[in-house]
Design an enzyme around this catalytic site. Sequence first.
Site, PDB file in Angstrom:
ATOM      1  N   GLU A  82       9.287  -3.301   6.153  1.00  0.00           N
ATOM      2  CA  GLU A  82      10.204  -2.844   5.095  1.00  0.00           C
ATOM      3  C   GLU A  82      11.668  -3.150   5.398  1.00  0.00           C
ATOM      4  OE1 GLU A  82       9.468   0.846   3.164  1.00  0.00           O
ATOM      5  OE2 GLU A  82       7.430   0.933   3.954  1.00  0.00           O
TER       6      GLU A  82
ATOM      7  N   GLY B  50       0.848  -1.195   0.000  1.00  0.00           N
ATOM      8  CA  GLY B  50       0.000   0.000   0.000  1.00  0.00           C
ATOM      9  C   GLY B  50       0.876   1.235   0.000  1.00  0.00           C
TER      10      GLY B  50
ATOM     11  N   ASN C 299       2.360   5.105   0.781  1.00  0.00           N
ATOM     12  CA  ASN C 299       2.809   5.720   2.036  1.00  0.00           C
ATOM     13  C   ASN C 299       1.608   6.192   2.840  1.00  0.00           C
ATOM     14  OD1 ASN C 299       5.446   5.314   1.358  1.00  0.00           O
ATOM     15  ND2 ASN C 299       5.812   7.422   0.697  1.00  0.00           N
TER      16      ASN C 299
ATOM     17  N   GLY D 121      -1.261   2.934   6.441  1.00  0.00           N
ATOM     18  CA  GLY D 121      -1.605   2.314   7.734  1.00  0.00           C
ATOM     19  C   GLY D 121      -0.890   0.995   7.974  1.00  0.00           C
ATOM     20  N   LYS D 122       0.117   0.690   7.176  1.00  0.00           N
ATOM     21  CA  LYS D 122       0.802  -0.611   7.272  1.00  0.00           C
ATOM     22  C   LYS D 122       1.547  -0.758   8.608  1.00  0.00           C
ATOM     23  CE  LYS D 122       3.201   0.291   3.506  1.00  0.00           C
ATOM     24  NZ  LYS D 122       2.749   1.673   3.271  1.00  0.00           N
TER      25      LYS D 122
HETATM   26  N1  LIG Z   1       2.864   8.101  16.097  1.00  0.00           N
HETATM   27  C1  LIG Z   1       1.931   8.651  15.308  1.00  0.00           C
HETATM   28  N2  LIG Z   1       1.158   9.668  15.757  1.00  0.00           N
HETATM   29  C2  LIG Z   1       0.194  10.221  14.987  1.00  0.00           C
HETATM   30  N3  LIG Z   1      -0.105   9.820  13.730  1.00  0.00           N
HETATM   31  C3  LIG Z   1       0.635   8.806  13.223  1.00  0.00           C
HETATM   32  C4  LIG Z   1       1.685   8.183  13.976  1.00  0.00           C
HETATM   33  N4  LIG Z   1       2.238   7.202  13.214  1.00  0.00           N
HETATM   34  C5  LIG Z   1       1.570   7.230  12.034  1.00  0.00           C
HETATM   35  N5  LIG Z   1       0.599   8.194  12.035  1.00  0.00           N
HETATM   36  C6  LIG Z   1      -0.353   8.484  10.951  1.00  0.00           C
HETATM   37  O1  LIG Z   1      -1.100   7.287  10.708  1.00  0.00           O
HETATM   38  C7  LIG Z   1      -1.322   7.119   9.304  1.00  0.00           C
HETATM   39  C8  LIG Z   1      -0.778   5.754   8.900  1.00  0.00           C
HETATM   40  O2  LIG Z   1       0.634   5.785   9.057  1.00  0.00           O
HETATM   41  P1  LIG Z   1       1.540   4.501   8.931  1.00  0.00           P
HETATM   42  O3  LIG Z   1       2.884   4.877   9.429  1.00  0.00           O
HETATM   43  O4  LIG Z   1       0.856   3.364   9.561  1.00  0.00           O
HETATM   44  O5  LIG Z   1       1.556   4.291   7.352  1.00  0.00           O
HETATM   45  P2  LIG Z   1       2.467   3.308   6.466  1.00  0.00           P
HETATM   46  O6  LIG Z   1       1.526   2.631   5.529  1.00  0.00           O
HETATM   47  O7  LIG Z   1       3.319   2.480   7.332  1.00  0.00           O
HETATM   48  O8  LIG Z   1       3.341   4.353   5.628  1.00  0.00           O
HETATM   49  P3  LIG Z   1       4.867   4.230   5.077  1.00  0.00           P
HETATM   50  O9  LIG Z   1       4.797   3.438   3.796  1.00  0.00           O
HETATM   51  O10 LIG Z   1       5.215   5.665   4.807  1.00  0.00           O
HETATM   52  O11 LIG Z   1       5.707   3.615   6.135  1.00  0.00           O
HETATM   53  C9  LIG Z   1      -0.649   8.288   8.614  1.00  0.00           C
HETATM   54  O12 LIG Z   1      -1.625   9.253   8.346  1.00  0.00           O
HETATM   55  C10 LIG Z   1       0.337   8.788   9.638  1.00  0.00           C
HETATM   56  O13 LIG Z   1       0.554  10.170   9.509  1.00  0.00           O
HETATM   57 MG   LIG Z   2       5.342   2.253   7.578  1.00  0.00          MG
END
Ligand SMILES: Nc1ncnc2c1ncn2[C@@H]1O[C@H](COP(=O)(O)OP(=O)(O)OP(=O)(O)O)[C@@H](O)[C@H]1O
Ligand SMILES: [Mg+2]
Length: 286
Positions: A171, A38, A40, A43-44
Amino acid sequence: MACIELKQVSYRYPTSKTANLKEVNLTVESGEFIAVIGRNEAGKTTLCNVIRGFAPHFYQGKLSGSVHVNGKDVLRTEIGDLSWDVGYVFQNPFNQNSGVKATVYEEISYGLENLGIPRREIFDRVDEVINLLGIAYLADKHPMKLSGGQCQRVALASIIVMEPAILLIDEPTSQLDPKGTEDVFKIIDMLKKKGKTTILVEHKIDRVAEYADRVILMDEGRIVRDGPAAQILSDPALLEYGVTLPQTALLGLRLREEGLPLERIPITIDQAAVSIGALRKEGGGI
Ligand SMILES: Nc1ncnc2c1ncn2[C@@H]1O[C@H](COP(=O)(O)OP(=O)(O)OP(=O)(O)O)[C@@H](O)[C@H]1O
Ligand SMILES: [Mg+2]
């Protein structure tokens, strides 16, 4: 047996205005190798945080629904207890570093020391894992003086050595070249053969296609696809979620556009060879 079960899980970090996970239902059977893909911010990592109990126990915030891991109700279980069941390899490998050890060998031993494992067994397990990951040559190096790729392997080693039943790997190949990436996938494949359950967050779609049994696609905090890799990764709708398809799937779709009657869209090179070979046998124009 289901080793992870999320039912109607929604979660919001305290500083976030909207939910970061939305109505997630997920059942993982013991021994599965699942890739989570998914764009960036989909929510992963948050999904990993919920499974390992960090959301909400560490991050706080609001979680609704239920989360069970190895039969434990995560909302009623302390993070320390869950760490026996679930190992998490950080998205940024430099975050994994304990910061208190002077050599890679001690760093990898650290978790086992904390569990009070006898020294002899610690040596045996650490030796086995550093050989497995091809990092014996790093054993005496300072953990802070590693390259990104080396640090990623050490981070993986320090979790594998703990032998948790469930591995969440976020990752793990971002800092690795194609050979290093292939090595990591082979290691996960081997862990699978040992019966481990792995959830791998990974963008390198061709490697995912080659190794993962099942693929989960996330978007805006929701699971929008969940199924066998061959089904999920051959669907051109994925492109709308900011994820690319495997090269062979793109080729297969293109060949179909050109009018070739491909029976199925291949997601690996082996499958492509079979699909295209079948066309030749049928006199399909190749
Ligand atoms: N500690 C936190 N506090 C507040 N919001 C957060 C926090 N961590 C992530 N988010 C928010 O939660 C949502 C999901 O983030 P998440 O890090 O789970 O995505 P991801 O799919 O892992 O992205 P990436 O590929 O960039 O690692 C995003 O909108 C992010 O800004
Ligand atoms: Mg991530």
